[in-house]
Design an enzyme around this catalytic site. Structure first.
Site, PDB file in Angstrom:
ATOM      1  N   ASP A   1      -2.638  -7.837  -5.311  1.00  0.00           N
ATOM      2  CA  ASP A   1      -3.289  -6.727  -4.497  1.00  0.00           C
ATOM      3  C   ASP A   1      -3.984  -5.685  -5.350  1.00  0.00           C
ATOM      4  O   ASP A   1      -3.769  -5.708  -6.634  1.00  0.00           O
ATOM      5  CB  ASP A   1      -2.029  -6.016  -3.571  1.00  0.00           C
ATOM      6  CG  ASP A   1      -2.384  -5.459  -2.564  1.00  0.00           C
ATOM      7  OD1 ASP A   1      -3.737  -5.152  -2.193  1.00  0.00           O
ATOM      8  OD2 ASP A   1      -1.463  -4.947  -1.740  1.00  0.00           O
TER       9      ASP A   1
ATOM     10  N   ARG B   1       7.349 -10.802   4.997  1.00  0.00           N
ATOM     11  CA  ARG B   1       7.167 -10.666   6.338  1.00  0.00           C
ATOM     12  C   ARG B   1       7.918 -12.002   7.139  1.00  0.00           C
ATOM     13  O   ARG B   1       7.962 -12.924   6.845  1.00  0.00           O
ATOM     14  CB  ARG B   1       5.500 -10.987   6.552  1.00  0.00           C
ATOM     15  CG  ARG B   1       4.835 -10.079   5.763  1.00  0.00           C
ATOM     16  CD  ARG B   1       3.297 -10.197   5.862  1.00  0.00           C
ATOM     17  NE  ARG B   1       2.682  -9.109   5.075  1.00  0.00           N
ATOM     18  CZ  ARG B   1       1.178  -9.403   5.110  1.00  0.00           C
ATOM     19  NH1 ARG B   1       0.636  -9.885   5.583  1.00  0.00           N
ATOM     20  NH2 ARG B   1       0.528  -8.402   4.169  1.00  0.00           N
TER      21      ARG B   1
ATOM     22  N   LYS C   1     -11.787  -5.502   8.248  1.00  0.00           N
ATOM     23  CA  LYS C   1     -11.528  -6.069   6.835  1.00  0.00           C
ATOM     24  C   LYS C   1     -12.633  -7.262   6.753  1.00  0.00           C
ATOM     25  O   LYS C   1     -13.039  -7.780   7.732  1.00  0.00           O
ATOM     26  CB  LYS C   1     -10.154  -6.929   6.705  1.00  0.00           C
ATOM     27  CG  LYS C   1      -9.624  -7.573   8.050  1.00  0.00           C
ATOM     28  CD  LYS C   1      -8.429  -8.141   7.455  1.00  0.00           C
ATOM     29  CE  LYS C   1      -7.914  -8.965   8.645  1.00  0.00           C
ATOM     30  NZ  LYS C   1      -6.761  -9.829   8.316  1.00  0.00           N
TER      31      LYS C   1
ATOM     32  N   CYS D   1       0.644  -1.322  -0.030  1.00  0.00           N
ATOM     33  CA  CYS D   1       0.086  -0.075  -0.074  1.00  0.00           C
ATOM     34  C   CYS D   1       0.988   1.216   0.036  1.00  0.00           C
ATOM     35  O   CYS D   1       0.513   2.262  -0.839  1.00  0.00           O
ATOM     36  CB  CYS D   1      -1.070   0.048   1.098  1.00  0.00           C
ATOM     37  SG  CYS D   1      -0.581  -0.658   2.749  1.00  0.00           S
TER      38      CYS D   1
ATOM     39  N   HIS E   1      -8.242  -1.892   0.305  1.00  0.00           N
ATOM     40  CA  HIS E   1      -6.909  -2.607   0.038  1.00  0.00           C
ATOM     41  C   HIS E   1      -7.690  -4.053  -0.152  1.00  0.00           C
ATOM     42  O   HIS E   1      -8.673  -4.285   0.545  1.00  0.00           O
ATOM     43  CB  HIS E   1      -6.016  -2.928   1.376  1.00  0.00           C
ATOM     44  CG  HIS E   1      -5.651  -1.692   1.780  1.00  0.00           C
ATOM     45  ND1 HIS E   1      -3.977  -1.330   1.897  1.00  0.00           N
ATOM     46  CD2 HIS E   1      -6.192  -0.674   2.536  1.00  0.00           C
ATOM     47  CE1 HIS E   1      -4.197  -0.340   2.550  1.00  0.00           C
ATOM     48  NE2 HIS E   1      -5.407   0.041   3.018  1.00  0.00           N
TER      49      HIS E   1
ATOM     50  N   GLN F   1       1.182 -10.866  -3.279  1.00  0.00           N
ATOM     51  CA  GLN F   1      -0.382 -10.611  -3.085  1.00  0.00           C
ATOM     52  C   GLN F   1      -0.976  -9.959  -4.619  1.00  0.00           C
ATOM     53  O   GLN F   1      -0.113  -9.416  -4.965  1.00  0.00           O
ATOM     54  CB  GLN F   1      -0.322  -9.571  -2.017  1.00  0.00           C
ATOM     55  CG  GLN F   1       0.160 -10.128  -0.867  1.00  0.00           C
ATOM     56  CD  GLN F   1      -0.268  -8.871   0.268  1.00  0.00           C
ATOM     57  OE1 GLN F   1       0.169  -7.845   0.276  1.00  0.00           O
ATOM     58  NE2 GLN F   1      -0.965  -9.112   1.450  1.00  0.00           N
TER      59      GLN F   1
ATOM     60  N   HIS G   1      -5.578  -1.281  -5.021  1.00  0.00           N
ATOM     61  CA  HIS G   1      -6.073  -0.441  -3.946  1.00  0.00           C
ATOM     62  C   HIS G   1      -6.952   0.564  -4.849  1.00  0.00           C
ATOM     63  O   HIS G   1      -6.591   0.742  -5.896  1.00  0.00           O
ATOM     64  CB  HIS G   1      -4.897   0.455  -3.616  1.00  0.00           C
ATOM     65  CG  HIS G   1      -3.756  -0.206  -2.904  1.00  0.00           C
ATOM     66  ND1 HIS G   1      -2.509  -0.617  -3.384  1.00  0.00           N
ATOM     67  CD2 HIS G   1      -3.940  -0.972  -1.501  1.00  0.00           C
ATOM     68  CE1 HIS G   1      -1.898  -1.252  -2.588  1.00  0.00           C
ATOM     69  NE2 HIS G   1      -2.688  -1.405  -1.431  1.00  0.00           N
TER      70      HIS G   1
END
Length: 637
Positions: A382, A362, A463, A333, A509, A380, A384
RNA sequence: GCCGAGAUAGCUCAGCUGGUAGAGCAAUUGAUUCGUAAUCAAUAGGUCGUGGGUUCGAGUCCCAUUCUCGGCUCCA
């Protein structure tokens, strides 16, 4: 006399004070024999519970889920009794029923070994045969505390102290064993026949790592021996689907000591990955997404601004470049924020749906790593979404629909959780409440069932999580939709509104697969390694009977290859049986046998994975069949 | 990270109470030209996770460490 309404709707009059057991006996001796507990106005009660007023009553047996749960719970008491007998001085934690069985937590000087489990199990069998009845006794809080303090059960005392003011405290006794317990229980230990102790594991008292770690003994319990046997068989079968085993056998990926939690993808695994990513890109383009790529390493200042430095540091890896601190991104992000700010945005531009297949790192605890399901670097899928406050609901709904569309294609069943504000988080209560409400409303608008997962949200927002099951029914979070009012604030994102003024956009997200790695793991287990044709790393293998047929086989191969079909040719000088066996072991969707007949007639003998019979088709017909299967993403079976 | 268990050939595993490693499959080579789940034979392959220690001698016993597995915690 009182009136009891039974399950079938009939009403029965009995004397006040009649117990559930007596009621069961009066209905039928057979029922009384197998009765486990009763349900009175929806509440589970022991069979010796005396009925004092009109009620709806149901007698439960082991045929019901609730009856089984009671059996499992009672078996946990039996386990505790056996452990106390064999290892005096053991202090008790808690011992609930769980899916397929039960566990009990113990605090003991002695470390339980697998050998101990056999001994404990034998003791349980012995104790069960004593035919002790479970007796309930209601006592006052003071008595209860006194009782457990005297017997050194400090955890029980803690539990009692935490019970609500008005709680009715009860003790259950069978034989020489008494436990704090709300009940209910089976009438006698003789009903406890089919159980098996499974494993020992550490478990923090009350699930908090700040507390002492107790020893948890897991067990299985079923109504019948055959059910237990079936379950054990199913467990063995499930292990054959394990993605770690299949991933290696099918040559998809590997893990090495040199990079714990950092998976290596082999050529075949890459084929699968690329298909998933291509499919993803196409579907997102259709839905108005653009795609970007942001850097893996970014400056410390960025992470301070985003709040990761304060709230996510534990999970991050750091490095230094020219004496400056940098972090390896754990999320995509902040990079997305920077991109948003490269231009002045108008309300007409929104929503901006900005996708990124981003590799994040991570630091997961070493003990948490698990094949591809829990790794330390993953991609990911991902995106946004930057939008006007008025677009929130529609955008969330569109993502819910997108996730559902994807999961249906793979045949996944999923469940949804709504995760709320965690302790370590940023932002105002109002913003959190607004965001949580928006997510909830979207779910309700879609009529989705969901459960609340309190305190499990991201540090910047609540979430919606989509969970999938692995081969052992453990669930893993994949898709997630997170509504975020914090990042736009932190990064001072703006758009120019109709009024010509600057306004703050809202962002989502979201991921669909979650992590490509995790999703692949679940796909492997879901299909037990036998991928549908569109996903299979190798879709077709051509098996010439002898090398006389190699030329024709090559011709067929090049025809199929030209169509983009992933086809291999097995020209080894092996018997056809051998080649077929190998193609089956590798779970290749189609094996094409070609010999004299086929070469002569320009055909192929098609053998589908998992099927014995073959079909002779012309090359064109086979090509049409497989292309149709690929294009429609069918499983073929 | 915590608790417990484990690590022997590419894979699956055997190796009793300490006496310097073995099988099947895979691989390689040779022979076999074969019709729907394993052709035959030969060969090669391991400093027993790593590092210390005990011992005349360690795959085996002890300590440390890494990784893996099952949980707990955490999480995509």
């Amino acid at each position: 006399m009182i009136n009891l309404t039974l399950k079938d709707g009939s009403v029965r009059q009995v004397a006040k004070g009649t117990t559930l057991y007596e009621l069961a006996s009066s209905l039928s001796q057979g029922l009384a024999r197998v009765a486990v507990v009763g349900k009175v106005n929806g509440e589970l009660k022991d069979l010796d519970y005396a009925l004092t007023e009109d009620a709806e009553v149901e007698i439960l047996t082991l045929d019901s889920e609730e009856g089984l749960e009671v059996l499992r719970h009672s078996t946990s008491h039996l386990l505790a009794q056996a452990v106390k007998n064999l290892f005096p001085g053991t202090i008790l934690g808690i011992g609930p029923a769980i899916a397929n069985g039960f566990y009990y937590d113990f605090d003991s000087e002695h470390t339980f070994t697998p050998e101990d489990l056999a001994k404990i199990e034998a003791e349980m069998q012995r104790l069960a045969k004593e035919d002790n009845s479970f007796k309930c006794k209601l006592i006052s809080r003071e008595e209860a505390i006194q009782y457990f303090q005297d017997s050194g059960e400090k955890y029980k005392v803690e539990l009692i102290n935490d019970l609500p003011e008005d709680a009715q405290i009860s003790l259950y006794t069978h034989g020489n064993f008494t436990d704090l317990c709300a009940g209910p229980h089976v009438p006698s230990t003789k009903m406890l026949k089919t159980f098996k102790l499974q494993s020992v594991a550490g478990a923090y008292w009350r699930g908090s790592e700040k507390n002492k770690m107790l020893q948890r003994i897991y067990g299985l319990a079923f109504a019948k021996a055959s059910d237990l046997k079936d379950y054990l068989f199913k467990l063995e079968e499930a292990k054959r689907r394990d993605h770690r085993k299949l991933g290696m056998e099918l040559d998809l990926f590997s893990l090495h000591d040199e990079g714990p939690g950092f998976p290596f993808f082999h050529p075949k695994g890459m084929v699968l990955r690329n298909i998933l990513e291509d499919f993803w890109s196409k579907e997102h383009q259709k839905r108005g997404y653009v795609e970007v790529k942001t850097p893996i390493i970014l400056s410390r200042t960025l992470w301070e601004q985003s709040g990761h430095w304060d709230h996510y540091k534990e999970n991050m890896y750091f490095t230094k470049i020219d004496d400056q601190d940098y972090a390896i991104k754990p999320m995509n992000c902040p990079g997305g924020m920077i991109m948003y700010k490269t231009k002045l945005r108008s309300y007409r531009d929104l929503p901006i749906r900005c996708g990124e297949l981003g590799l994040v790192h991570r630091h997961e605890l070493s003990g948490a790593l698990h094949g591809l399901l829990r790794v330390r670097n993953f991609t990911q899928d991902d995106a946004h979404i930057f939008m006007l406050p008025s677009q929130i609901k529609d955008e969330i709904i569109a993502v819910i629909e997108l996730v559902d569309y994807f999961y249906k294609i793979f045949g996944f069943e999923y469940h949804i959780e709504l995760s709320t504000r965690p302790e370590d988080s940023m932002g105002s209560d109002e913003a959190w409440e607004m965001a949580t409400k928006a997510l909830e409303e979207a779910l309700q608008a879609k009529g989705m069932d969901y459960k609340i997962n309190p305190g499990d949200g991201a540090f910047y927002g609540p979430k919606i999580d989509f969970h999938l099951k692995d081969c052992l029914d453990r669930t893993w979070q994949c898709g997630t939709i997170q509504l975020d009012f914090q990042m736009p604030e932190k990064f001072d994102l703006t758009y120019i509104g109709e009024d010509g003024e600057k306004h703050r956009p809202v962002m989502i997200h979201r991921v669909v697969y979650g992590s490509i790695e995790r999703f692949i793991a679940l796909l492997i287990e879901h299909y037990a390694g036998a991928f549908p044709t569109w996903l299979a790393p190798v879709q077709v293998r051509i098996l010439p009977i002898s090398d006389k047929h190699n030329a024709y086989a090559q011709k067929v191969q090049s025809i199929l290859k030209d169509q983009g079909i992933r086809v291999e040719l097995d020209t080894r000088r092996e018997k056809i049986n051998y080649k077929i066996r190998e193609a089956q072991t590798e779970k290749i969707p189609f094996a094409l046998v070609v010999g004299d007949k086929e070469a002569e007639q320009e055909t192929v003998a098609v053998r589908r994975y998992g099927q014995k019979d073959t079909k002779v088709l012309s090359v064109e017909d086979f090509q049409a069949l497989i292309l149709d299967e690929i294009n429609t993403k069918r499983t073929g079976l």
